[in-house]
Design an enzyme around this catalytic site. Structure first.
Site, PDB file in Angstrom:
ATOM      1  N   ASP A 256     -21.642  20.970  60.406  1.00 47.78           N
ATOM      2  CA  ASP A 256     -21.664  20.127  61.609  1.00 47.78           C
ATOM      3  C   ASP A 256     -21.445  18.669  61.204  1.00 47.78           C
ATOM      4  O   ASP A 256     -22.139  18.153  60.327  1.00 47.78           O
ATOM      5  CB  ASP A 256     -23.025  20.228  62.309  1.00 47.78           C
ATOM      6  CG  ASP A 256     -23.193  21.539  63.062  1.00 47.78           C
ATOM      7  OD1 ASP A 256     -22.325  22.413  62.947  1.00 47.78           O
ATOM      8  OD2 ASP A 256     -24.212  21.661  63.769  1.00 47.78           O
TER       9      ASP A 256
ATOM     10  N   HIS B 176     -30.557  22.389  60.928  1.00 49.74           N
ATOM     11  CA  HIS B 176     -30.581  22.716  62.354  1.00 49.74           C
ATOM     12  C   HIS B 176     -30.771  24.230  62.541  1.00 49.74           C
ATOM     13  O   HIS B 176     -30.114  25.038  61.880  1.00 49.74           O
ATOM     14  CB  HIS B 176     -29.268  22.298  63.018  1.00 49.74           C
ATOM     15  CG  HIS B 176     -29.341  20.983  63.730  1.00 49.74           C
ATOM     16  ND1 HIS B 176     -28.231  20.218  63.964  1.00 49.74           N
ATOM     17  CD2 HIS B 176     -30.391  20.313  64.279  1.00 49.74           C
ATOM     18  CE1 HIS B 176     -28.591  19.119  64.634  1.00 49.74           C
ATOM     19  NE2 HIS B 176     -29.899  19.157  64.831  1.00 49.74           N
TER      20      HIS B 176
ATOM     21  N   HIS C 205     -17.898  26.965  66.049  1.00 53.62           N
ATOM     22  CA  HIS C 205     -19.019  26.174  66.594  1.00 53.62           C
ATOM     23  C   HIS C 205     -18.532  25.464  67.857  1.00 53.62           C
ATOM     24  O   HIS C 205     -18.707  24.266  68.042  1.00 53.62           O
ATOM     25  CB  HIS C 205     -19.476  25.168  65.531  1.00 53.62           C
ATOM     26  CG  HIS C 205     -20.842  24.588  65.718  1.00 53.62           C
ATOM     27  ND1 HIS C 205     -21.126  23.647  66.673  1.00 53.62           N
ATOM     28  CD2 HIS C 205     -22.005  24.792  65.067  1.00 53.62           C
ATOM     29  CE1 HIS C 205     -22.412  23.289  66.586  1.00 53.62           C
ATOM     30  NE2 HIS C 205     -22.974  23.983  65.632  1.00 53.62           N
TER      31      HIS C 205
ATOM     32  N   ASP D 258     -29.829  26.402  64.692  1.00 53.33           N
ATOM     33  CA  ASP D 258     -28.739  27.330  65.038  1.00 53.33           C
ATOM     34  C   ASP D 258     -28.019  27.856  63.804  1.00 53.33           C
ATOM     35  O   ASP D 258     -27.380  28.902  63.854  1.00 53.33           O
ATOM     36  CB  ASP D 258     -27.733  26.700  66.034  1.00 53.33           C
ATOM     37  CG  ASP D 258     -27.191  25.354  65.618  1.00 53.33           C
ATOM     38  OD1 ASP D 258     -27.971  24.507  65.155  1.00 53.33           O
ATOM     39  OD2 ASP D 258     -25.970  25.134  65.761  1.00 53.33           O
ATOM     40  N   HIS D 259     -28.164  27.169  62.662  1.00 56.17           N
ATOM     41  CA  HIS D 259     -27.510  27.595  61.427  1.00 56.17           C
ATOM     42  C   HIS D 259     -28.412  28.460  60.550  1.00 56.17           C
ATOM     43  O   HIS D 259     -27.975  28.956  59.514  1.00 56.17           O
ATOM     44  CB  HIS D 259     -27.036  26.368  60.638  1.00 56.17           C
ATOM     45  CG  HIS D 259     -26.006  25.589  61.388  1.00 56.17           C
ATOM     46  ND1 HIS D 259     -24.679  25.561  61.043  1.00 56.17           N
ATOM     47  CD2 HIS D 259     -26.111  24.848  62.527  1.00 56.17           C
ATOM     48  CE1 HIS D 259     -24.006  24.834  61.921  1.00 56.17           C
ATOM     49  NE2 HIS D 259     -24.854  24.385  62.829  1.00 56.17           N
TER      50      HIS D 259
ATOM     51  N   HIS E 250     -27.206  22.582  56.610  1.00 57.89           N
ATOM     52  CA  HIS E 250     -28.234  21.642  57.070  1.00 57.89           C
ATOM     53  C   HIS E 250     -29.318  22.405  57.801  1.00 57.89           C
ATOM     54  O   HIS E 250     -29.210  23.626  57.983  1.00 57.89           O
ATOM     55  CB  HIS E 250     -27.632  20.529  57.942  1.00 57.89           C
ATOM     56  CG  HIS E 250     -27.050  20.984  59.249  1.00 57.89           C
ATOM     57  ND1 HIS E 250     -25.979  21.846  59.342  1.00 57.89           N
ATOM     58  CD2 HIS E 250     -27.388  20.696  60.536  1.00 57.89           C
ATOM     59  CE1 HIS E 250     -25.675  22.053  60.619  1.00 57.89           C
ATOM     60  NE2 HIS E 250     -26.535  21.377  61.373  1.00 57.89           N
TER      61      HIS E 250
ATOM     62  N   HIS F  46     -23.684  13.857  60.050  1.00 57.79           N
ATOM     63  CA  HIS F  46     -24.353  14.569  61.142  1.00 57.79           C
ATOM     64  C   HIS F  46     -25.672  13.860  61.476  1.00 57.79           C
ATOM     65  O   HIS F  46     -26.633  14.496  61.903  1.00 57.79           O
ATOM     66  CB  HIS F  46     -24.581  16.024  60.706  1.00 57.79           C
ATOM     67  CG  HIS F  46     -24.900  16.986  61.807  1.00 57.79           C
ATOM     68  ND1 HIS F  46     -24.247  17.012  63.019  1.00 57.79           N
ATOM     69  CD2 HIS F  46     -25.822  18.001  61.880  1.00 57.79           C
ATOM     70  CE1 HIS F  46     -24.754  17.991  63.769  1.00 57.79           C
ATOM     71  NE2 HIS F  46     -25.712  18.592  63.115  1.00 57.79           N
TER      72      HIS F  46
HETATM   73 ZN   LIG Z   1     -26.268  20.645  63.410  1.00 52.08          ZN
HETATM   74 ZN   LIG Z   2     -24.826  23.479  64.800  1.00 47.95          ZN
END
Ligand SMILES: [Zn+2]
Ligand SMILES: [Zn+2]
Length: 283
Positions: free
Chosen positions: A181, A64, A244, A66-67, A62, A158
């Site tokens: 996530d 986001h 995570h 952080d990924h 996805h 999510h």
């Molecule tokens: Zn996420």
């Molecule tokens: Zn995340």
């Protein structure tokens, strides 16, 4: 054959000196599949024996940040360090939509750097990507295959992040499911049915509920540890890997609290509260 699952990052958006951003490397007899690429993924891949980010395909769950923040580094490093050796374009399998847009646009800010490097090193192999977008499936569908290794994607929960998927890697050695996530939900159960290893994002809601009100929104879209334990027990997965981790464990007691939540919920299989570069082997 041997399939090795290496957690390249157990972190989340919260900076942590010991935890890179989210990522999982699945190596099937030298076929290297990377799932997400958070911060410092390239350094963890070096720690896993891939000094030049020499992966064969990348899969994105996805959009986001952080990924994704390590993805440009991964792609650039794989190309910059391939001097004298032409590597095929890197396949990137990604849900159609915002994550696809990110991948399509992510090299644009680097165009001047790429131009000067290619000209200076007299390279005739420009950095190109092989982008494979797919529409969000109702049920897990195959999104990539090489030989007898196939990768399926399935939607997870999510919201409001949409689309968001998890992946299921089927190899001759067994099945690895990676949630991305998500809330604990039936969609994860579909993705992980019959899996040998389930890599689950994990959050201790109990701890987050003690935080200030403005942080409570993260309860909307992550996986609570007691529910993970109950679902893993119901699915009968032999091995559960938590990653995570929120909040990031800072002591042995913090790690034990994740373990206790899972065990109290009834999961009796192998349990790994992952650190960066934790590994599980199948086959
Ligand atoms: Zn996420
Ligand atoms: Zn995340």
């Amino acid at each position: 054959m041997t399939t090795t699952v290496t957690i390249t990052g157990t972190g989340c958006p919260i900076p942590d000196a010991e935890r890179a951003g989210p990522g999982v490397l699945v190596d099937v007899d030298g076929l290297r599949l990377q799932f997400d690429a958070g911060r410092s993924t390239v350094q963890r891949l070096a720690g896993a024996g891939l000094p030049n980010a020499e992966v064969d395909a990348v899969f994105i769950t996805h959009h986001h940040s952080d990924h994704l923040t390590g993805l440009q580094d991964l792609v650039l490093t794989r190309w910059v360090m391939a001097r004298g050796e032409v590597r095929p374009p890197l396949p990137i399998v990604v849900p159609a939509g915002p994550a696809e847009s990110f991948v399509r646009e992510m090299l644009h800010p680097w165009r001047h750097d790429l131009d000067v490097r290619a000209a200076h090193a007299n390279r005739s192999d420009p950095l190109t990507l092989d982008i494979f977008p797919f529409d969000l499936p109702d049920q897990p569908i195959e999104v990539w295959r090489r030989g007898d290794v196939r990768v399926l994607a399935g939607q997870v929960r999510h919201e409001p992040v949409h689309p968001a998927v998890g992946f299921r890697v089927e190899t001759p050695d067994g099945v690895v499911a990676i949630t991305g996530d998500t809330l604990v939900c039936d969609e994860v159960a579909a993705l992980a049915a019959g899996a040998d290893v389930l890599v689950y994002e994990a959050m201790r809601f109990e701890k987050i509920r003690q935080r200030p009100p403005h942080l409570q929104f993260i309860l909307d879209y992550h996986a609570d540890t007691p529910r993970i334990g109950a679902q893993a027990a119901e699915l009968g997965v032999p091995t559960l890997v938590l990653t995570h981790l929120i909040p990031p464990p800072e002591s042995d007691d913090d790690v034990q609290a994740f373990v206790d939540d899972i065990r109290t919920a009834g999961f009796a299989g192998e349990l790994v509260v992952a650190e960066d570069l934790s590994q599980v082997t199948l086959g």
